[in-house]
Design a protein around this motif. Structure first.
Motif, PDB file in Angstrom:
ATOM      1  N   GLU A  34       0.896  -1.089   0.050  1.00 31.06           N
ATOM      2  CA  GLU A  34       0.066   0.345  -0.150  1.00 31.06           C
ATOM      3  C   GLU A  34       0.928   1.374  -0.104  1.00 31.06           C
ATOM      4  O   GLU A  34       1.731   1.340   0.946  1.00 31.06           O
ATOM      5  N   SER A  44     -12.384   3.120  -1.231  1.00 32.39           N
ATOM      6  CA  SER A  44     -12.911   2.389  -0.213  1.00 32.39           C
ATOM      7  C   SER A  44     -13.399   2.973   1.093  1.00 32.39           C
ATOM      8  O   SER A  44     -14.174   2.733   1.958  1.00 32.39           O
ATOM      9  N   ILE A 345     -13.251  -1.203 -10.843  1.00 32.34           N
ATOM     10  CA  ILE A 345     -14.087  -1.711  -9.376  1.00 32.34           C
ATOM     11  C   ILE A 345     -14.646  -0.486  -8.905  1.00 32.34           C
ATOM     12  O   ILE A 345     -14.535  -0.044  -7.724  1.00 32.34           O
TER      13      ILE A 345
HETATM   14  C1  LIG Z   1     -19.205   7.813  -4.660  1.00 38.47           C
HETATM   15  C2  LIG Z   1     -18.867   6.361  -4.344  1.00 38.47           C
HETATM   16  C3  LIG Z   1     -20.022   5.424  -3.867  1.00 38.47           C
HETATM   17  C4  LIG Z   1     -19.865   4.303  -3.654  1.00 38.47           C
HETATM   18  N1  LIG Z   1     -20.691   3.484  -3.076  1.00 38.47           N
HETATM   19  C5  LIG Z   1     -20.620   2.238  -2.898  1.00 38.47           C
HETATM   20  C6  LIG Z   1     -21.424   1.578  -2.186  1.00 38.47           C
HETATM   21  O1  LIG Z   1     -22.416   1.920  -1.295  1.00 38.47           O
HETATM   22  N2  LIG Z   1     -21.382   0.325  -1.983  1.00 38.47           N
HETATM   23  C7  LIG Z   1     -20.465  -0.467  -2.679  1.00 38.47           C
HETATM   24  O2  LIG Z   1     -20.525  -1.659  -2.825  1.00 38.47           O
HETATM   25  N3  LIG Z   1     -19.635  -0.072  -3.316  1.00 38.47           N
HETATM   26  C8  LIG Z   1     -19.801   1.679  -3.724  1.00 38.47           C
HETATM   27  N4  LIG Z   1     -18.736   2.257  -4.083  1.00 38.47           N
HETATM   28  C9  LIG Z   1     -17.775   1.241  -4.862  1.00 38.47           C
HETATM   29  C10 LIG Z   1     -16.559   0.863  -3.885  1.00 38.47           C
HETATM   30  O3  LIG Z   1     -16.244   2.021  -2.894  1.00 38.47           O
HETATM   31  C11 LIG Z   1     -15.291   0.536  -4.622  1.00 38.47           C
HETATM   32  O4  LIG Z   1     -15.505  -0.531  -5.737  1.00 38.47           O
HETATM   33  C12 LIG Z   1     -14.321  -0.283  -3.681  1.00 38.47           C
HETATM   34  O5  LIG Z   1     -13.914   0.438  -2.620  1.00 38.47           O
HETATM   35  C13 LIG Z   1     -12.884  -0.418  -4.627  1.00 38.47           C
HETATM   36  O6  LIG Z   1     -12.006  -1.072  -3.638  1.00 38.47           O
HETATM   37  P1  LIG Z   1     -10.701  -1.112  -4.234  1.00 38.47           P
HETATM   38  O7  LIG Z   1      -9.818  -1.921  -3.145  1.00 38.47           O
HETATM   39  O8  LIG Z   1     -10.666  -1.475  -5.634  1.00 38.47           O
HETATM   40  O9  LIG Z   1      -9.995   0.235  -4.291  1.00 38.47           O
HETATM   41  P2  LIG Z   1      -9.297   1.529  -3.453  1.00 38.47           P
HETATM   42  O10 LIG Z   1     -10.051   1.351  -2.060  1.00 38.47           O
HETATM   43  O11 LIG Z   1      -8.840   2.675  -3.903  1.00 38.47           O
HETATM   44  O12 LIG Z   1      -8.085   0.495  -2.964  1.00 38.47           O
HETATM   45  C14 LIG Z   1      -6.717   0.691  -4.045  1.00 38.47           C
HETATM   46  C15 LIG Z   1      -5.465   1.044  -3.096  1.00 38.47           C
HETATM   47  O13 LIG Z   1      -4.366   0.954  -3.858  1.00 38.47           O
HETATM   48  C16 LIG Z   1      -3.467   1.898  -3.410  1.00 38.47           C
HETATM   49  N5  LIG Z   1      -2.537   2.219  -4.463  1.00 38.47           N
HETATM   50  C17 LIG Z   1      -2.712   3.066  -5.617  1.00 38.47           C
HETATM   51  N6  LIG Z   1      -1.427   2.883  -6.177  1.00 38.47           N
HETATM   52  C18 LIG Z   1      -0.653   2.137  -5.548  1.00 38.47           C
HETATM   53  C19 LIG Z   1       0.729   1.852  -5.697  1.00 38.47           C
HETATM   54  N7  LIG Z   1       1.525   2.453  -6.896  1.00 38.47           N
HETATM   55  N8  LIG Z   1       1.325   1.161  -4.864  1.00 38.47           N
HETATM   56  C20 LIG Z   1       0.659   0.791  -3.765  1.00 38.47           C
HETATM   57  N9  LIG Z   1      -0.710   1.076  -3.497  1.00 38.47           N
HETATM   58  C21 LIG Z   1      -1.302   1.641  -4.436  1.00 38.47           C
HETATM   59  C22 LIG Z   1      -4.389   3.153  -3.347  1.00 38.47           C
HETATM   60  O14 LIG Z   1      -3.758   3.731  -2.301  1.00 38.47           O
HETATM   61  C23 LIG Z   1      -5.475   2.212  -2.354  1.00 38.47           C
HETATM   62  O15 LIG Z   1      -5.570   2.171  -1.220  1.00 38.47           O
HETATM   63  C24 LIG Z   1     -18.918   3.599  -4.268  1.00 38.47           C
HETATM   64  C25 LIG Z   1     -17.418   4.312  -5.055  1.00 38.47           C
HETATM   65  C26 LIG Z   1     -17.909   5.617  -5.080  1.00 38.47           C
HETATM   66  C27 LIG Z   1     -16.522   6.271  -5.592  1.00 38.47           C
END
Ligand SMILES: Cc1cc2nc3c(=O)[nH]c(=O)nc-3n(C[C@H](O)[C@H](O)[C@H](O)COP(=O)(O)OP(=O)(O)OC[C@H]3O[C@@H](n4cnc5c(N)ncnc54)[C@H](O)[C@@H]3O)c2cc1C
Length: 365
Positions: A34, A44, A345
Motif C-alpha cells: 500500500e 474504499s 472496480i
Molecule cells: C462515490 C462512491 C460511492 C460508492 N458507493 C458504494 C456503495 O455504497 N456500496 C458498494 O458496494 N460500493 C460502493 N462504491 C464502490 C466501492 O467503494 C469500490 O468499488 C471499492 O471500494 C474499490 O475498492 P478497491 O480496493 O478496488 O480500491 P481502493 O479502495 O481505492 O484501493 C486501492 C488501493 O491501492 C492503493 N494504491 C494505488 N496505487 C498504488 C501503488 N502504486 N502502490 C501501492 N498501492 C497503491 C491506493 O492507495 C488504495 O489504497 C462507491 C464508490 C464511489 C466512488
C-alpha cells in the motif's frame, strides 16, 4: 526459482485486502503493498457504505453475480468479526407515475439476478414504514444495508496478518518484470526502495490500477482499459433528525444509481452521490450543488427544510465507460501468466469484495 511470496497484491483497499485474505486463509504466503501510510484511504473510504442487494446490475454481469454473492459473504463476515453494520433495508421509490417503468425494470432485474427479499409496496404501505416519504409506489429490498467500511478493512487486514501475511504501508509499487521461468520481480519505492518476488502479482489499485498496470514490463497497452473518473458529491443534513431509517433511493440515473439518502451508523442523515465526469481526482464539494440536491431530495422528502444541507465529502468512481456510454462491467483477468488485473472496480465493489477475492484466488494457482 523460489520466490519470496506466493502472491503480492498491490493496493490495501477493500478489494486488495479481500484478495489477500482469501489467499492467506488457504495457506498462501501473501504481501499486500500500500503506497499510503494507512490501509483503506482510497475509493474504499469515499463511498456510501451501502451493502447492495444486487438488483441494479445487468443480468449475467460480474457486478450482478459478485454483488449478490458478496453481500451474503459480507453479512456473515461482518457478523462473525463484530464489524458494525445494519441490515436496515432499502426503499427504491417512484416519486411520480413516470418513475414506475424504471422500478418495474429493477424488479425484473432482481428476479433475473436471483435477488431475494424484494417486494412491491403501494404508497400507503411505504409511508407506514417511513412516515414523511412521498411516493406513488416503492420497491422494498430487505437485504440491503450499511456497514463500517474501515472496520471491514481493519478486520480483513487482521485476518491476513493472523494467517502469516504481510501488509506493507508507505510501500508504493513502482514496477514489475517477469522472472526467468515464472513469477514476478516487484519494485517497491518509498523511503527504503527494494525488490521482492512472487509467483503471482495481483493489481487492485483502484483509481491507480491503470497507472500501476502501465509499470508492468511486457503488458500490452491493449490490456489496459481506458479510465474515466465519475465524481460523486455528498451533502449532510446539518439541522434536524435523520428523517428515515431505511435507505431511500430514486430510480437509477444514466451511469449511476442516483443520489440517495442514508442514515449512517452514527445516526447522521447523508445524501449523495451525484455524478460529475471529471478529468482529475479532487475531493472538493462545491456548496452551490446544494440547490440541485434540495430539488432531488424534495421529490421523495417534501419536508426537507430550506438551507439545511451542508457540503460533506466526495468520492471518485474508477469507471470504464464515459458519459453516454453503456455501463461497463468489472474487468478482472489474467492478461499474462501469474498476473491478475482488476480494473473499473466501482460500485458495487465494496459489497462484492469478498466474492471478488474468492474469484481472484481461484483464477489461477
Ligand atoms: C462515490 C462512491 C460511492 C460508492 N458507493 C458504494 C456503495 O455504497 N456500496 C458498494 O458496494 N460500493 C460502493 N462504491 C464502490 C466501492 O467503494 C469500490 O468499488 C471499492 O471500494 C474499490 O475498492 P478497491 O480496493 O478496488 O480500491 P481502493 O479502495 O481505492 O484501493 C486501492 C488501493 O491501492 C492503493 N494504491 C494505488 N496505487 C498504488 C501503488 N502504486 N502502490 C501501492 N498501492 C497503491 C491506493 O492507495 C488504495 O489504497 C462507491 C464508490 C464511489 C466512488
Amino acid at each position: 526459482m523460489p520466490t519470496d511470496f506466493d502472491a503480492i497484491i498491490i493496493g490495501a483497499g477493500a478489494v486488495g485486502l479481500a484478495c489477500g485474505w482469501e489467499l492467506a486463509r488457504f495457506g498462501q504466503s501473501v504481501a499486500v503493498l500500500e503506497r499510503e501510510a494507512r490501509i483503506g484511504t482510497g475509493v474504499s473510504s469515499r463511498n456510501s457504505e451501502v451493502i447492495h442487494a444486487g438488483l441494479h446490475y445487468a443480468p449475467g454481469s460480474l457486478k450482478a453475480r459478485f454483488c449478490s454473492q458478496g453481500r451474503r459473504l459480507l453479512y456473515d463476515f461482518l457478523q462473525s468479526r463484530a464489524v458494525a453494520h445494519q441490515r436496515c433495508g432499502k426503499l427504491i421509490v417512484a416519486a411520480e407515475p413516470r418513475d414506475l417503468p424504471a422500478l418495474e425494470g429493477l424488479a425484473a432485474r432482481a428476479e433475473q439476478n436471483g435477488v431475494e427479499g424484494i417486494s412491491w409496496l403501494n404508497a400507503a404501505e411505504a409511508q407506514a414504514l417511513e412516515p414523511g416519504l412521498a411516493c406513488v409506489a416503492a420497491l422494498l429490498s430487505v437485504e440491503s444495508g450499511i456497514l463500517d467500511a474501515l472496520g471491514l478493512m481493519a478486520a480483513l487486514a487482521g485476518e491476513i496478518e493472523a494467517h502469516g501475511g504481510a501488509i506493507a504501508l508507505s510501500a508504493p509499487f513502482v514496477g514489475a518484470g517477469p522472472l526467468a521461468g515464472s513469477g514476478w520481480r516487484v519494485g517497491i519505492g518509498g523511503a527504503e526502495p527494494t525488490q521482492i518476488s512472487a509467483r503471482r502479482l495481483i493489481l487492485a489499485g483502484g483509481l491507480e490500477a491503470q497507472a500501476c498496470a502501465a509499470l508492468i514490463e511486457g503488458l500490452p497497452a491493449a490490456a489496459i482499459p481506458r479510465l474515466f473518473y465519475g465524481k460523486g458529491h455528498y451533502f449532510t443534513l446539518a439541522r434536524g433528525r435523520a428523517p428515515f431509517s431505511r435507505l431511500i433511493y430514486p430510480p437509477p440515473i444514466p451511469g449511476a444509481l442516483g443520489m440517495h439518502y442514508r442514515k449512517d451508523l452514527g445516526g447522521q442523515a447523508r445524501f449523495g452521490p451525484d455524478l460529475e465526469w471529471v478529468d482529475a481526482v479532487d475531493y472538493q464539494v462545491d456548496g452551490a450543488r446544494a440547490a440541485r440536491f434540495e430539488a432531488d431530495i424534495r421529490r421523495f422528502w417534501p419536508a426537507l427544510p430550506h438551507d439545511a444541507l451542508s457540503p460533506d465529502y466526495a468520492g471518485v468512481r474508477p469507471k470504464l465507460h464515459g458519459p453516454g456510454e453503456p455501463v461497463a462491467d468489472f474487468s478482472i483477468s489474467n492478461p499474462l501468466p501469474g498476473l491478475t488485473t482488476l480494473f473499473g472496480i466501482e460500485s458495487p465493489g465494496l459489497t462484492s469484495c469478498l466474492a471478488i477475492g474468492a474469484y481472484v484466488a481461484a483464477l489461477q494457482g
